[in-house]
Design an enzyme around this catalytic site. Structure first.
Site, short mmCIF file in Angstrom:
data_model
loop_
_atom_site.label_atom_id
_atom_site.label_comp_id
_atom_site.label_asym_id
_atom_site.label_seq_id
_atom_site.Cartn_x
_atom_site.Cartn_y
_atom_site.Cartn_z
N SER A 21 0.85 -1.20 0.00
CA SER A 21 0.00 0.00 0.00
C SER A 21 0.88 1.25 0.00
O SER A 21 2.05 1.18 -0.40
CB SER A 21 -0.94 -0.02 1.21
OG SER A 21 -1.93 0.97 1.10
N ASN A 22 0.34 2.37 0.43
CA ASN A 22 1.12 3.62 0.48
C ASN A 22 0.63 4.47 1.65
O ASN A 22 -0.25 4.06 2.40
CB ASN A 22 1.01 4.38 -0.85
CG ASN A 22 -0.42 4.73 -1.19
OD1 ASN A 22 -1.08 5.46 -0.47
ND2 ASN A 22 -0.93 4.16 -2.29
N ARG A 23 1.21 5.66 1.81
CA ARG A 23 0.99 6.44 3.02
C ARG A 23 -0.25 7.34 2.99
O ARG A 23 -0.45 8.13 3.90
CB ARG A 23 2.23 7.30 3.29
CG ARG A 23 3.46 6.47 3.61
CD ARG A 23 4.65 7.35 3.90
NE ARG A 23 4.36 8.27 4.99
CZ ARG A 23 5.04 9.38 5.24
NH1 ARG A 23 6.04 9.72 4.46
NH2 ARG A 23 4.72 10.15 6.25
#
Ligand code: C5P
Length: 210
Positions: A21-23
Site C-alpha cells: 500500500s502507500n501512506r
C-alpha cells in the site's frame, strides 16, 4: 451537480495478513467530499481503507484494491457530472495472492508485482461532458510532472503538490497546492488547511461544470 470522489490508498493483498500500500490517509479526498456536500452537491465517495468518518450527507462506497476501486468508479461514473480522483491508487499489485499465510522462507527472493490499471486513463473514453479533476503528489517541484499528467489523463484540472514540502502531503491537516489548467494557466495557493483547499477546489470545478 453529482460529484464522484475517490480517496485514500488502495491495499493490494500478498496473503491474508500482508499487503502492499502507500501512506495516503484519505484526508484530502474526504475534505473534497465534505466541501462539495456543504456546497449543495450530491456526493458519492469511493474510499480505500482509511480510518476517517464519512462526512455528513455523503454516500460512501468502501473498496480495498485498485481493481475494486476501478469497478466502483465504472459503476458510479454514468451518474456523475464531476469526477475528482484524489485516491492514491497503488501502481502495482502482487501477481498472486496466497490464500494461506506465507511462511518467512516462502517470502525470500522476489515478490512478483504487476501493474494496476490507471483508473483515469481507463475511463477517459467515457468522459463525455464530465469534468475530471486529478491530483499529482510529487517529491520536488511538482508542476512540470503534473502538467504532463493533466494532458495524459485528459483532465480539466490537476492539483499538484510536493508531498515532501513542510505542511504538505500525507497525514497532515494542511496542504500547499498549485492548480493547473489545460490552457497552461496555473494558480499557486498558499499553505492552507486541507478543508480550505477543498472549498477552493469545489468553487473552481463548479465554474468548469455545466
Ligand atoms: O499516481 P499518479 O501520480 O499518476 O496520480 C495522478 C492522478 O491519477 C491522481 O488523480 C490519481 O488518483 C490518478 N490515478 C488513477 N489510477 C492509478 C494511479 C493514479 O486514476 N492507477
Amino acid at each position: 451537480m453529482n460529484v464522484l470522489v475517490t480517496a485514500g490508498p488502495t491495499r493490494e493483498p500478498i496473503d491474508p495478513v500482508r499487503f502492499v500500500s502507500n501512506r495516503s490517509t484519505g484526508k484530502m479526498g474526504f475534505a473534497v467530499a465534505q466541501a462539495a456536500a456543504e456546497a449543495g452537491h450530491a456526493v458519492t465517495l469511493i474510499a480505500g481503507p482509511v480510518t476517517l468518518d464519512t462526512p455528513p450527507g455523503v454516500r460512501r462506497v468502501d473498496v480495498t484494491t485498485a481493481l475494486e476501486m476501478l469497478a466502483a468508479v465504472e459503476r458510479e461514473l454514468p451518474a456523475c457530472d464531476v469526477f475528482v480522483s484524489a485516491a492514491a491508487v497503488a501502481d502495482w499489485r502482487p501477481e498472486t495472492c496466497s490464500p494461506t499465510k506465507l511462511k518467512k522462507g516462502e517470502m525470500d527472493g522476489v515478490l512478483r508485482l504487476v501493474r494496476n490499471p490507471d483508473i483515469l486513463k481507463t475511463i477517459l473514453p467515457r468522459k463525455g461532458t464530465r469534468v475530471f479533476v486529478g491530483f499529482a503528489a510529487e517529491t520536488g517541484e511538482p508542476t512540470a510532472e503534473a502538467g504532463r499528467k493533466l494532458h495524459e489523463k485528459g483532465l480539466d484540472l490537476i492539483v499538484a503538490n510536493d508531498v515532501t514540502a513542510p505542511g504538505a502531503g500525507f497525514a497532515v491537516e494542511t496542504n500547499r497546492v498549485t492548480l493547473l489548467f489545460p490552457d497552461g494557466r496555473h494558480e499557486a495557493l498558499p499553505l492552507l488547511r486541507k478543508t480550505e483547499v477543498a472549498r477552493r477546489l469545489v468553487a473552481t470545478f463548479a465554474t468548469l461544470g455545466r
